[in-house]
Design an enzyme around this catalytic site. Structure first.
Site, mmCIF file in Angstrom:
data_model
loop_
_atom_site.group_PDB
_atom_site.id
_atom_site.type_symbol
_atom_site.label_atom_id
_atom_site.label_comp_id
_atom_site.label_asym_id
_atom_site.label_seq_id
_atom_site.Cartn_x
_atom_site.Cartn_y
_atom_site.Cartn_z
ATOM 1 N N MET A 1 37.026 42.680 58.256
ATOM 2 C CA MET A 1 35.452 42.611 57.708
ATOM 3 C C MET A 1 34.625 42.826 59.165
ATOM 4 S SD MET A 1 35.600 39.577 54.967
ATOM 5 C CE MET A 1 36.940 39.308 54.025
ATOM 6 N N MET B 1 38.566 46.031 43.306
ATOM 7 C CA MET B 1 38.051 44.839 43.730
ATOM 8 C C MET B 1 37.537 44.115 42.364
ATOM 9 S SD MET B 1 38.257 44.621 47.066
ATOM 10 C CE MET B 1 37.894 42.785 46.920
ATOM 11 N N HIS C 1 48.780 42.312 53.053
ATOM 12 C CA HIS C 1 47.447 42.555 52.714
ATOM 13 C C HIS C 1 46.630 41.921 53.931
ATOM 14 C CE1 HIS C 1 44.161 44.148 50.390
ATOM 15 N NE2 HIS C 1 43.446 42.955 50.755
ATOM 16 N N SER D 1 47.463 38.123 50.715
ATOM 17 C CA SER D 1 46.219 38.541 51.782
ATOM 18 C C SER D 1 46.264 37.366 52.714
ATOM 19 C CB SER D 1 45.072 38.403 51.074
ATOM 20 O OG SER D 1 43.880 38.060 51.940
ATOM 21 N N ASP E 1 42.808 41.792 55.432
ATOM 22 C CA ASP E 1 41.551 42.317 55.278
ATOM 23 C C ASP E 1 40.705 42.109 56.602
ATOM 24 O OD1 ASP E 1 41.222 42.002 52.387
ATOM 25 O OD2 ASP E 1 41.680 40.042 52.558
ATOM 26 N N MET F 1 36.944 46.642 55.150
ATOM 27 C CA MET F 1 35.577 46.260 54.789
ATOM 28 C C MET F 1 34.920 46.479 55.827
ATOM 29 S SD MET F 1 36.532 43.016 52.336
ATOM 30 C CE MET F 1 38.156 43.105 53.054
ATOM 31 N N ASP G 1 42.206 43.080 43.935
ATOM 32 C CA ASP G 1 42.087 42.022 44.662
ATOM 33 C C ASP G 1 40.955 41.478 44.357
ATOM 34 O OD1 ASP G 1 41.914 41.065 47.236
ATOM 35 O OD2 ASP G 1 41.244 42.880 48.140
ATOM 36 N N HIS H 1 43.063 46.624 54.385
ATOM 37 C CA HIS H 1 41.860 46.860 53.377
ATOM 38 C C HIS H 1 40.693 46.651 54.691
ATOM 39 C CE1 HIS H 1 39.133 45.005 50.271
ATOM 40 N NE2 HIS H 1 38.742 46.125 50.763
HETATM 41 C C1 DX5 Z 1 37.741 39.614 49.545
HETATM 42 C C2 DX5 Z 1 39.304 40.108 49.883
HETATM 43 C C3 DX5 Z 1 40.555 39.663 49.222
HETATM 44 C C4 DX5 Z 1 40.668 38.072 49.361
HETATM 45 C C5 DX5 Z 1 41.432 37.839 48.247
HETATM 46 O O1 DX5 Z 1 37.107 40.524 50.240
HETATM 47 O O2 DX5 Z 1 39.437 41.479 49.781
HETATM 48 O O3 DX5 Z 1 41.772 40.117 49.895
HETATM 49 O O4 DX5 Z 1 41.344 37.553 50.609
HETATM 50 O O5 DX5 Z 1 41.598 36.217 47.731
HETATM 51 P P1 DX5 Z 1 41.912 35.461 46.770
HETATM 52 O O6 DX5 Z 1 43.206 35.766 46.200
HETATM 53 O O7 DX5 Z 1 41.775 34.077 47.106
HETATM 54 O O8 DX5 Z 1 40.773 35.708 45.715
HETATM 55 ZN ZN ZN Z 2 41.344 42.699 50.267
#
Ligand code: DX5
Ligand code: ZN
Length: 227
Positions: A48, A148, A44, A19, A46, A79, A186, A77
């Site tokens: 948001m 998740m 990955h 990620s 993310d 969100m 994740d 991903h």
């Molecule tokens: C959280 C994200 C994850 C996050 C994981 O909302 O979807 O992908 O970056 O981070 P770590 O591996 O540090 O828990």
């Molecule tokens: Zn993620």
């Protein structure tokens, strides 16, 4: 990989999807090329929106910039509250795969169909408090389920052990109706938790902190999590 298609990777193979949320954004290109050299297949990303989750991360310009520099499969991903409205823009920016939330405002069936018709693979994900049963009817139609293992929104959180039951339930369902289904986890995946998720039936491991901030570097991280 030249075709960049998740379907070409076996769901029996352990796949690491780092990620970028945990990467150094001032050196993102270098970070991603170093991750590639560590032998990973997926990246990955993310996204948001500050609405679906209480945080804002990166969006389309980052995906399209990285696309020019990388041949990895982009595992995006979303969100965000309205994934259906943005699927095409993310495809145009270079996404190969989109995972969206079952709790979003977009109609689930229609969004799955749209993502596929845009030529991408599709994943469905759920927040820790959402019952796994909500996903069951869609398992046949999708390429990936993302469980998740933390509340979405932030990197560096603690792994929620209770989510392991969801992973094994989904693997059982998939064995019956869709054995090619990839199960991704994740949040809080590291040297201590990776074994547990694999035992439960997950094969795609997202790792932010444990990958980009591994004290011995990304190669060591890939080896540790992929073993
Ligand atoms: C959280 C994200 C994850 C996050 C994981 O909302 O979807 O992908 O970056 O981070 P770590 O591996 O540090 O828990
Ligand atoms: Zn993620």
């Amino acid at each position: 990989m030249s075709s960049r298609n998740l379907k070409e990777l076996s769901s029996e193979k352990i796949i690491i999807s780092p990620s970028i949320l945990a990467a150094d954004f001032t050196e993102l290109g270098t970070e991603v090329s170093e991750a590639t050299k560590a032998g990973i297949d997926l990246l990955h990303i993310d996204v948001m929106d500050g609405h679906f989750v209480p945080n804002i991360s990166v969006g389309l310009p980052v995906v399209s910039s990285l696309r020019k520099k990388s041949d990895l499969i982009f595992d995006v991903h979303l969100m965000i509250s309205n994934p259906l409205d943005y699927a095409e823009a993310f495809r145009d920016a270079g996404a190969d795969h989109i995972t969206f939330h079952i709790e979003s405002h977009s109609p689930v069936k229609e969004t799955i169909k749209a993502i596929k018709e845009l030529g991408m693979t599709v994943g469905l994900t759920l927040k820790p408090k959402t019952p796994v049963e909500d996903l069951k009817e869609f398992i046949e139609d999708i390429d990936m389920v993302l469980v998740m293992t933390v509340e979405p929104g932030f990197g560096g959180q603690k792994f929620m052990h209770k989510m392991l039951d969801k992973v094994s339930t989904i693997r059982q369902w998939a064995n019956e109706v869709n054995p090619a289904l990839h199960i991704e986890v994740d949040g809080g995946i590291n040297k201590d938790t990776h074994k547990l998720v694999k035992e439960a039936g997950a094969n795609v491991l997202v790792a932010g902190t444990a990958f980009f901030r591994h004290p011995e570097g990304m190669k060591a991280a890939a080896k540790e999590l992929g073993s």
